[in-house]
Design a protein around this motif. Structure first.
Motif, mmCIF file in Angstrom:
data_model
loop_
_atom_site.group_PDB
_atom_site.id
_atom_site.type_symbol
_atom_site.label_atom_id
_atom_site.label_comp_id
_atom_site.label_asym_id
_atom_site.label_seq_id
_atom_site.Cartn_x
_atom_site.Cartn_y
_atom_site.Cartn_z
ATOM 1 N N THR A 32 65.256 27.106 -44.641
ATOM 2 C CA THR A 32 65.753 26.330 -45.785
ATOM 3 C C THR A 32 65.664 27.082 -47.107
ATOM 4 O OG1 THR A 32 63.552 25.325 -46.069
ATOM 5 C CG2 THR A 32 65.146 24.137 -44.679
ATOM 6 N N GLY A 33 65.183 28.335 -47.072
ATOM 7 C CA GLY A 33 65.099 29.127 -48.291
ATOM 8 C C GLY A 33 64.026 28.657 -49.256
ATOM 9 N N GLN A 34 62.965 28.043 -48.723
ATOM 10 C CA GLN A 34 61.863 27.578 -49.551
ATOM 11 C C GLN A 34 60.774 28.649 -49.618
ATOM 12 O OE1 GLN A 34 61.653 24.121 -50.961
ATOM 13 N NE2 GLN A 34 63.828 24.514 -50.613
ATOM 14 N N SER A 53 50.702 34.211 -56.913
ATOM 15 C CA SER A 53 50.149 32.913 -57.263
ATOM 16 C C SER A 53 51.233 31.865 -57.498
ATOM 17 C CB SER A 53 49.266 33.033 -58.516
ATOM 18 O OG SER A 53 50.046 33.476 -59.609
ATOM 19 N N ALA A 54 52.471 32.315 -57.682
ATOM 20 C CA ALA A 54 53.573 31.384 -57.931
ATOM 21 C C ALA A 54 54.093 30.744 -56.647
ATOM 22 C CB ALA A 54 54.709 32.106 -58.639
ATOM 23 N N VAL A 55 53.660 31.245 -55.491
ATOM 24 C CA VAL A 55 54.104 30.676 -54.218
ATOM 25 C C VAL A 55 53.425 29.321 -54.002
ATOM 26 C CG1 VAL A 55 54.127 30.987 -51.719
ATOM 27 C CG2 VAL A 55 54.504 32.940 -53.225
ATOM 28 N N ASP A 56 54.197 28.307 -53.655
ATOM 29 C CA ASP A 56 53.650 26.989 -53.387
ATOM 30 C C ASP A 56 52.794 27.035 -52.123
ATOM 31 O OD1 ASP A 56 54.989 26.051 -55.603
ATOM 32 O OD2 ASP A 56 56.666 25.222 -54.463
ATOM 33 N N ARG A 57 51.623 26.435 -52.194
ATOM 34 C CA ARG A 57 50.641 26.563 -51.112
ATOM 35 C C ARG A 57 50.446 25.241 -50.383
ATOM 36 N NH1 ARG A 57 45.438 29.246 -53.798
ATOM 37 N NH2 ARG A 57 44.968 29.903 -51.667
ATOM 38 N N TYR A 58 50.446 25.339 -49.049
ATOM 39 C CA TYR A 58 50.217 24.202 -48.173
ATOM 40 C C TYR A 58 49.254 24.631 -47.069
ATOM 41 C CZ TYR A 58 54.362 22.323 -50.462
ATOM 42 O OH TYR A 58 55.252 21.883 -51.408
ATOM 43 N N ALA A 59 48.671 23.651 -46.365
ATOM 44 C CA ALA A 59 47.726 23.996 -45.301
ATOM 45 C C ALA A 59 47.601 22.842 -44.319
ATOM 46 C CB ALA A 59 46.355 24.323 -45.896
ATOM 47 N N VAL A 60 47.137 23.180 -43.130
ATOM 48 C CA VAL A 60 46.740 22.170 -42.161
ATOM 49 C C VAL A 60 45.218 22.185 -42.098
ATOM 50 C CG1 VAL A 60 47.013 23.801 -40.210
ATOM 51 C CG2 VAL A 60 46.961 21.327 -39.779
ATOM 52 N N LEU A 61 44.618 20.996 -42.118
ATOM 53 C CA LEU A 61 43.173 20.837 -42.157
ATOM 54 C C LEU A 61 42.687 20.213 -40.858
ATOM 55 C CD1 LEU A 61 42.947 19.216 -45.726
ATOM 56 C CD2 LEU A 61 43.054 21.656 -45.143
ATOM 57 N N GLY A 62 41.689 20.811 -40.259
ATOM 58 C CA GLY A 62 41.143 20.273 -39.024
ATOM 59 C C GLY A 62 39.854 20.973 -38.645
ATOM 60 N N ASN A 63 39.285 20.567 -37.521
ATOM 61 C CA ASN A 63 38.081 21.209 -36.992
ATOM 62 C C ASN A 63 37.946 20.837 -35.521
ATOM 63 O OD1 ASN A 63 35.462 21.986 -36.242
ATOM 64 N ND2 ASN A 63 34.666 21.642 -38.295
ATOM 65 N N PRO A 64 38.291 21.757 -34.604
ATOM 66 C CA PRO A 64 38.721 23.152 -34.819
ATOM 67 C C PRO A 64 40.188 23.209 -35.252
ATOM 68 C CG PRO A 64 38.770 22.646 -32.485
ATOM 69 C CD PRO A 64 38.198 21.417 -33.169
ATOM 70 N N ILE A 65 40.630 24.387 -35.671
ATOM 71 C CA ILE A 65 41.983 24.516 -36.207
ATOM 72 C C ILE A 65 42.700 25.777 -35.737
ATOM 73 C CG2 ILE A 65 41.403 25.774 -38.330
ATOM 74 C CD1 ILE A 65 43.823 22.753 -37.952
ATOM 75 N N ALA A 66 41.992 26.703 -35.095
ATOM 76 C CA ALA A 66 42.586 28.009 -34.755
ATOM 77 C C ALA A 66 43.802 27.878 -33.836
ATOM 78 C CB ALA A 66 41.540 28.913 -34.114
ATOM 79 N N HIS A 67 43.863 26.792 -33.056
ATOM 80 C CA HIS A 67 44.946 26.613 -32.090
ATOM 81 C C HIS A 67 46.233 26.088 -32.724
ATOM 82 C CE1 HIS A 67 43.285 22.657 -32.748
ATOM 83 N NE2 HIS A 67 44.412 22.147 -32.282
ATOM 84 N N SER A 68 46.171 25.648 -33.973
ATOM 85 C CA SER A 68 47.297 24.930 -34.582
ATOM 86 C C SER A 68 48.557 25.777 -34.651
ATOM 87 C CB SER A 68 46.925 24.464 -35.991
ATOM 88 O OG SER A 68 48.054 23.879 -36.626
#
Length: 271
Positions: A32-34, A4-19
């Protein structure tokens, strides 16, 4: 350290499976060691604002936004960067203490890729094919890079005229021009159907870089056509990686090197 301590990011779309965004940002994080996670999230067409609110409440620290939500992201952002304001669309969101910040990194990604390709943008003459959101999003960054002239060419002349008036740039007639451009950028989706965008006769010469925002394993119809006219050609995969690098830098305060990640993606597309 818990997951849970890992910083969370996401890409949002519809459709999105190809991203390709998860692969790109995971590579940036490793480089970068992030310590972060990045995922694809398909958002219902009628629930973008609500879903963003839920994800922020769940602790997500930033989002990339793709079709069809860039205009909704623009409306949702409480603060916007000048380039997002000029684009009228947002592809990067970040919750801050001053509200939800909206940015548009597409134009910066394009400029970075053109520079990677050796284009001298200061003093250059640039022709944008298409008068939609893709063109709108790159005009300010191109201007800030020092281009001498930006012109718009579009099948529907009144759309080109409206965009030209808004940004104080030129309209290029679709038929022909006496002076070739240094860079011609296809910002239309014509290539998705294997078609050519409106390209004035004489716009492309041997010194021209013909750049298609679309990308794929094979050259687009626009690239093939311009190559036949003697121009140097490139697709938009580098722009994709470049705009992601700009988002990553906004979120993490460190700028990744796009070049090796672009090479990885290119190699994977050829396999």
């Amino acid at each position: 350290m818990s997951a849970s301590a890992v910083d969370r990011y996401a890409v949002l779309g519809n459709p999105i499976a190809h991203s390709k965004s998860p692969a790109i940002h995971s590579a940036f994080a490793a480089q970068t060691g992030q310590r972060l996670s990045y995922e694809r999230i398909e958002v219902p067409l009628d629930a973008f604002a609500a879903r963003v609110g839920e994800l922020i409440a769940a602790g997500y620290l930033g989002f990339n936004v793709t079709v069809p939500f860039k205009e909704q992201a623009f409306a949702l952002a409480q603060r916007r960067t000048p380039r997002a304001q000029a684009a009228g669309a947002v592809n990067t969101l970040m919750p801050t203490s001053d509200g939800l910040l909206g940015d548009n990194t597409d134009g910066a990604g394009l400029v970075a890729d053109l520079q990677r390709l050796g284009v001298q943008l200061a003093g250059a003459r640039v022709l944008l094919l298409g008068a939609g959101g893709a063109s709108r999003g790159v005009i300010l960054p191109l201007r800030e890079a020092g281009v001498a002239r930006i012109a718009i060419c579009n099948r529907t002349a009144d759309k080109a005229q409206a965009l030209a008036i808004e940004f104080g740039i030129a309209v290029q007639a679709a038929e022909s021009t006496d002076t070739p451009y240094d860079v011609v950028i296809n910002a239309t989706s014509a290539g998705l159907a294997g078609a050519l965008p409106p390209l004035p006769t004489g716009a492309v010469a041997v010194h021209t870089l013909a750049y298609d925002m679309l990308y794929g394993a094979q050259p687009t119809a626009f690239m093939q056509h311009c190559s036949g006219l003697g121009a140097r050609v490139a697709d938009g995969l580098g722009m994709l990686v470049g705009q992601a690098a700009e988002s990553f830098a906004l979120w993490r305060g460190v700028r990744p090197d796009a070049e090796p990640v672009l090479a990885q993606l290119r190699a994977a597309m050829k396999d």
